[in-house]
Motif scaffolding. Structure first.
Motif, short mmCIF file in Angstrom:
data_model
loop_
_atom_site.label_atom_id
_atom_site.label_comp_id
_atom_site.label_asym_id
_atom_site.label_seq_id
_atom_site.Cartn_x
_atom_site.Cartn_y
_atom_site.Cartn_z
N ASN A 119 39.49 44.37 28.66
CA ASN A 119 38.99 44.89 27.99
C ASN A 119 39.86 44.83 26.48
OD1 ASN A 119 36.50 44.28 27.69
ND2 ASN A 119 35.86 45.76 29.06
N GLY A 120 41.03 45.10 27.75
CA GLY A 120 41.86 45.53 26.10
C GLY A 120 42.34 47.02 26.75
N SER A 121 42.66 48.32 25.51
CA SER A 121 43.27 49.79 26.60
C SER A 121 42.03 50.04 27.15
CB SER A 121 43.93 50.36 24.80
OG SER A 121 43.44 51.34 25.51
N GLY A 122 41.21 50.33 27.81
CA GLY A 122 40.93 51.41 28.58
C GLY A 122 39.81 50.83 29.34
N GLY A 123 40.37 49.38 29.19
CA GLY A 123 40.55 48.42 30.80
C GLY A 123 40.39 48.79 31.85
N LYS A 124 39.48 48.06 33.03
CA LYS A 124 39.64 48.83 34.30
C LYS A 124 40.22 47.56 35.39
CE LYS A 124 38.35 52.66 34.80
NZ LYS A 124 39.91 54.04 35.35
N VAL A 125 40.97 46.89 36.37
CA VAL A 125 40.83 46.65 37.30
C VAL A 125 41.02 46.83 39.13
CG1 VAL A 125 42.44 44.69 38.68
CG2 VAL A 125 42.30 44.91 36.09
N TRP A 126 40.02 46.51 39.46
CA TRP A 126 39.52 47.16 40.84
C TRP A 126 40.51 45.90 41.81
CZ3 TRP A 126 36.26 47.67 37.33
CH2 TRP A 126 36.18 48.95 37.57
N GLN A 134 40.33 40.65 47.37
CA GLN A 134 38.80 40.82 46.67
C GLN A 134 40.29 41.32 45.35
OE1 GLN A 134 35.18 43.39 46.39
NE2 GLN A 134 34.65 41.80 46.61
N VAL A 135 39.31 40.67 44.13
CA VAL A 135 39.66 41.43 42.81
C VAL A 135 38.60 41.15 41.97
CG1 VAL A 135 41.23 41.39 40.69
CG2 VAL A 135 41.93 40.83 43.04
N ALA A 136 38.54 42.81 41.10
CA ALA A 136 37.15 42.92 40.39
C ALA A 136 37.91 43.48 39.03
CB ALA A 136 36.10 43.71 40.64
N GLY A 189 32.91 41.05 33.05
CA GLY A 189 34.14 40.65 34.18
C GLY A 189 33.78 39.40 34.62
N LEU A 190 34.86 40.01 35.96
CA LEU A 190 34.07 39.17 36.96
C LEU A 190 34.84 39.74 38.85
CD1 LEU A 190 35.48 35.65 36.33
CD2 LEU A 190 33.17 35.90 37.21
N VAL A 191 34.23 39.39 39.96
CA VAL A 191 34.40 39.39 41.14
C VAL A 191 34.79 38.46 41.86
CG1 VAL A 191 33.88 41.34 43.14
CG2 VAL A 191 32.86 41.61 41.42
N VAL A 192 36.48 38.02 41.91
CA VAL A 192 36.83 37.15 42.50
C VAL A 192 37.23 37.43 44.08
CG1 VAL A 192 38.42 35.14 42.49
CG2 VAL A 192 37.46 36.16 40.53
N THR A 193 36.63 37.10 45.49
CA THR A 193 36.49 36.88 46.58
C THR A 193 37.51 36.07 47.43
OG1 THR A 193 34.80 38.35 46.88
CG2 THR A 193 35.67 37.48 48.84
N ALA A 234 42.77 39.28 35.71
CA ALA A 234 42.43 40.06 35.50
C ALA A 234 42.60 41.38 34.30
CB ALA A 234 41.81 41.29 36.95
N ILE A 235 43.55 41.26 34.36
CA ILE A 235 44.38 42.17 33.33
C ILE A 235 44.26 41.74 31.82
CG2 ILE A 235 46.25 42.96 32.93
CD1 ILE A 235 47.37 43.41 35.63
N LYS A 236 44.79 40.26 31.87
CA LYS A 236 45.07 39.60 30.43
C LYS A 236 43.46 39.29 29.98
CE LYS A 236 46.92 35.99 30.84
NZ LYS A 236 47.55 34.48 31.61
N TYR A 237 42.77 38.62 30.56
CA TYR A 237 40.70 38.60 30.43
C TYR A 237 40.14 40.06 30.51
CZ TYR A 237 42.78 33.97 30.37
OH TYR A 237 43.45 32.98 29.73
#
Length: 431
Positions: A331-338, A351-353, A412-416, A326-329
């Protein structure tokens, strides 16, 4: 999403961005024009839900009722023919006028017809009642016979369910009884289990040998390159070449480590203990915090206790792969991971989004295959070997769980990940 039990800054943030109401798997696909199944389709669907035991019972019953109905028809006809053939005409005798003789004959024939009809009606009524009673008994006996006939199959099914990689060496069906088709099937299944056990033994030996034979040369190469780069008299060209070779060597080490972990994950678990998924996820997030800061990606999390049973090391690697991807793929700077964890419908869920490029829905399933990346198949990539999600799927399957992914609105993706819970939930759900 907000709950006093959760931990992390995510609990004060809006829900993760699957579109629509907050749902663990994202928005369910809607059906624009639902089609009502026909009666024939409903009957076929009902028949497909019946077990083979009940299908055999119904088949036995139907065959008995068909044979019984044919027998009733034959008896019905035979009664009429028997009475008609045995009905002896009674002449009036003497000098009787022809008109009176004709009236007597007509009366006698009418009596015969009435007797035949009454006898056939009596036989039909009693036969149908007997057929109904005996038919119910036939259904009961048919169920018992089908159950006894399927007992060897049930034994094979129970053995197959108990089998695992560790029990293949000693677990067999060993069906006793007459040398019939079912015993031949059981013996064939036992022979297949023997071959599978040999294959698993060969795989374990291969993984052990590969771990030694592949890692050792790469470790030696890395040491030689590091020594060469530490030489103060080394030329600039040599240092550039050394750093390039070190990067390639590191990539090969990660690839081999991923392949070995994938092979290990696809085998049965050797460690099973109670694990709090919340602790596993928190550890993975903390370990990847420097990488997220380096990439300029903000990781927000809302973690709730969720008990599961499994290998803590493998589960931590599973969550780490998800968060790292989720971090690697992104938007770069300013991207978010939940990231969030909790209990949903009795299952422990992670769950990782993330934000990122738009992912077509038809490409999602392919991302779980080894060496598959979005818009690239078996192509060298500086971001990874394409084994992250494959390892995730193998680990989740080894724990008896499921992993699903849906495209996220905006990219992005939402993986559960769902894992069987080891104990009833004692805390509020993370919904």
């Amino acid at each position: 999403m907000t709950s006093p039990v959760g931990t992390g800054p995510y609990k004060s943030q809006p829900p993760p961005p699957p579109s629509g109401p907050p749902a663990w798997d994202g928005p369910p696909p809607g059906e624009a024009h639902p089609v009502r199944p026909s009666l024939a389709d409903q009957v076929k669907e009902l028949a497909s839900r019946l077990s083979i035991r009940w299908r055999l019972t119904i088949t036995y019953g139907a065959m008995f009722f068909a044979a019984g109905a044919l027998l009733v028809f034959v008896m019905y006809s035979l009664v009429g023919w028997a009475i008609k053939d045995a009905w002896t005409p009674v002449p009036l005798g003497g000098d009787v006028p022809a008109e009176l003789s004709q009236i007597w004959d007509d009366y006698w024939i009418g009596q015969r017809s009435a007797t035949i009809e009454a006898a056939q009606t009596y036989v039909l009524q009693r036969s149908l009642m007997a057929l109904l009673g005996v038919g119910i008994l036939a259904l009961i006996l048919g169920y018992i016979v089908a159950d006894r006939a399927l007992k060897p199959v049930m034994q094979m099914t129970a053995t197959a369910r108990k089998l695992s990689e560790t029990s293949l060496a000693h677990e067999r069906i060993d069906l006793q009884g007459p040398d019939d088709e079912l015993k031949e099937l059981a013996d064939t299944f036992d022979a297949m289990l023997t071959r599978l056990n040999s294959a698993f033994d060969a795989q374990r030996r291969f993984v052990g040998n590969a771990s030694h034979e592949l890692r050792t040369p790469l470790a030696i190469n890395r040491t030689v390159l590091e020594v060469a780069l530490s030489d103060p008299e080394a030329s600039d060209d040599l240092k550039v070449l050394g750093r390039t070779l070190l990067g390639t060597n590191a990539r090969h080490e990660r690839l081999i480590e991923g392949l070995l972990l994938l092979a290990r994950s696809e085998r049965d678990l050797s460690v099973r203990k109670a694990v709090d998924v919340q602790d596993v996820v928190k550890t993975a997030v903390d370990q990847l915090a420097p990488f997220a800061a380096e990439e300029g990606v903000d990781v927000e999390y809302d973690l709730h206790p969720a008990q599961a049973t499994g290998d803590p090391v493998l589960l931590e690697r599973c969550v780490s792969n998800l968060v790292e991807n989720a971090i690697k793929y992104n938007n770069g700077s300013g991207g978010k991971v939940w990231v969030r964890s909790g209990i949903v419908d009795g299952a422990s869920v992670v769950q990782v989004a993330n934000t990122g490029i738009l992912v077509p829905a038809y490409e999602v399933d392919a991302l779980f295959e080894p060496f598959r990346r979005l818009h690239a198949d078996r192509i060298e990539s500086a971001k990874g070997a394409g084994l992250g999600l494959s390892i995730v799927r193998a680990i989740v399957r080894a724990h008896g769980g499921t992993v699903t992914a849906v495209p996220r609105d905006g990219g992005g993706l939402v993986v559960t990940v769902r894992l069987p819970g080891s104990a009833p939930a004692t805390t509020p759900s993370a919904r």
